[in-house]
Design an enzyme around this catalytic site. Structure first.
Site, PDB file in Angstrom:
ATOM      1  N   LYS A 121     158.396  -5.816  54.880  1.00 56.40           N
ATOM      2  CA  LYS A 121     158.554  -4.355  54.806  1.00 56.40           C
ATOM      3  C   LYS A 121     157.760  -3.696  55.920  1.00 56.40           C
ATOM      4  O   LYS A 121     156.551  -3.929  56.068  1.00 56.40           O
ATOM      5  CB  LYS A 121     157.977  -3.870  53.475  1.00 56.40           C
ATOM      6  CG  LYS A 121     159.006  -3.539  52.426  1.00 56.40           C
ATOM      7  CD  LYS A 121     158.311  -3.166  51.158  1.00 56.40           C
ATOM      8  CE  LYS A 121     158.930  -1.958  50.533  1.00 56.40           C
ATOM      9  NZ  LYS A 121     158.313  -1.666  49.227  1.00 56.40           N
TER      10      LYS A 121
HETATM   11  O1  G3P Z   1     159.856   0.690  46.453  1.00 50.70           O
HETATM   12  C1  G3P Z   1     159.264   1.918  46.755  1.00 50.70           C
HETATM   13  C2  G3P Z   1     158.603   2.482  45.586  1.00 50.70           C
HETATM   14  O2  G3P Z   1     157.566   1.641  45.155  1.00 50.70           O
HETATM   15  C3  G3P Z   1     158.060   3.851  45.732  1.00 50.70           C
HETATM   16  O3  G3P Z   1     158.033   4.358  44.477  1.00 50.70           O
HETATM   17  O4  G3P Z   1     157.304   5.688  42.607  1.00 50.70           O
HETATM   18  O5  G3P Z   1     155.754   5.334  44.543  1.00 50.70           O
HETATM   19  O6  G3P Z   1     157.738   6.815  44.766  1.00 50.70           O
HETATM   20  P1  G3P Z   1     157.161   5.629  44.091  1.00 50.70           P
END
Ligand code: G3P
Length: 218
Positions: A83
């Site tokens: 990533k």
């Molecule tokens: O895969 C990306 C994800 O982990 C981001 O999620 O909930 O931190 O916006 P969030």
């Protein structure tokens, strides 16, 4: 559409993998912190549990650092997808890593134009963060649909991964928009499985049959 779990918690990953619900895993530094476990240990456990794509994030912000980390991460296991943040440095790293056959997941994507660049540079996965867009009052699904359209227009092979999922509705939106992958927190995967009407319906079938006094077929 493939389903991934968005988690750095090996127990959560194992449960969903053994249930056959997930095809892969995404992790990030925030998830590792949230899990409150040793990140290296957690990743090693996940790598032996799951035989599917496992996205691991670099921590460098400059191209050279990203390249060094990406090459080392890719060597950990054949299932690793690296990533990289979708920044100017991240895109430079992507351009170099694609011909090296290192599979990349370009993360923190918030616009169709960012996704266009990622597709042109032949990333393996692009990750638009839908939930974070919706959180600030944008309509994430519009951006996702634009990305799908652009990728179809030019036959880009980069897989669209609907990330930052907040609800089961997001999963349905991802599938309807033709995303290749949706990555979900553990709690959302659990919600996909359950419906209260399924539980009450089953209880009623069993109660009705018992009340009838008949013998089961087998
Ligand atoms: O895969 C990306 C994800 O982990 C981001 O999620 O909930 O931190 O916006 P969030």
């Amino acid at each position: 559409m493939k389903l991934f779990i968005d988690s750095a918690n090996p127990q959560e990953v194992k449960k969903m993998w053994e249930a056959g619900i997930i095809d892969g895993v995404t992790t990030n530094p925030s998830l590792a912190t949230k899990a409150g476990i040793d990140y290296k240990q957690a990743v090693n456990q996940i790598l032996v549990t799951v035989n599917g794509d496992i996205s691991l994030e670099v921590l460098s912000t400059d191209t050279q650092g990203m390249l060094r980390e990406a090459r080392a991460l890719a060597k950990l296991n054949k299932n690793v997808v690296v990533k990289l943040p979708t920044t100017p440095d991240g895109l430079k790293a992507l351009k170099i890593l694609t011909p090296e056959k290192i599979r990349t997941n370009m993360t923190l994507v918030f616009s169709a134009n960012q996704a266009l660049l990622v597709g042109k540079l032949k990333a393996y996965i692009v990750s638009p963060f839908a939930g974070r867009l919706d959180d600030i009052g944008h309509t994430a699904i519009d951006v996702i649909e634009e990305i799908r359209q652009i990728y179809d227009n030019f036959a880009f092979e980069t897989q669209i991964l609907f990330a930052s999922i907040r609800s089961p509705l997001h999963v349905k939106q991802a599938a309807l928009a033709g995303c290749d992958i949706a990555t979900c927190p553990y709690e959302i995967l659990e919600k996909l499985v359950h419906h209260p009407l399924t539980d009450t319906g089953l209880a009623k079938f069993l109660a009705d049959f018992k009340a009838s006094g008949q013998k089961p077929l087998v």
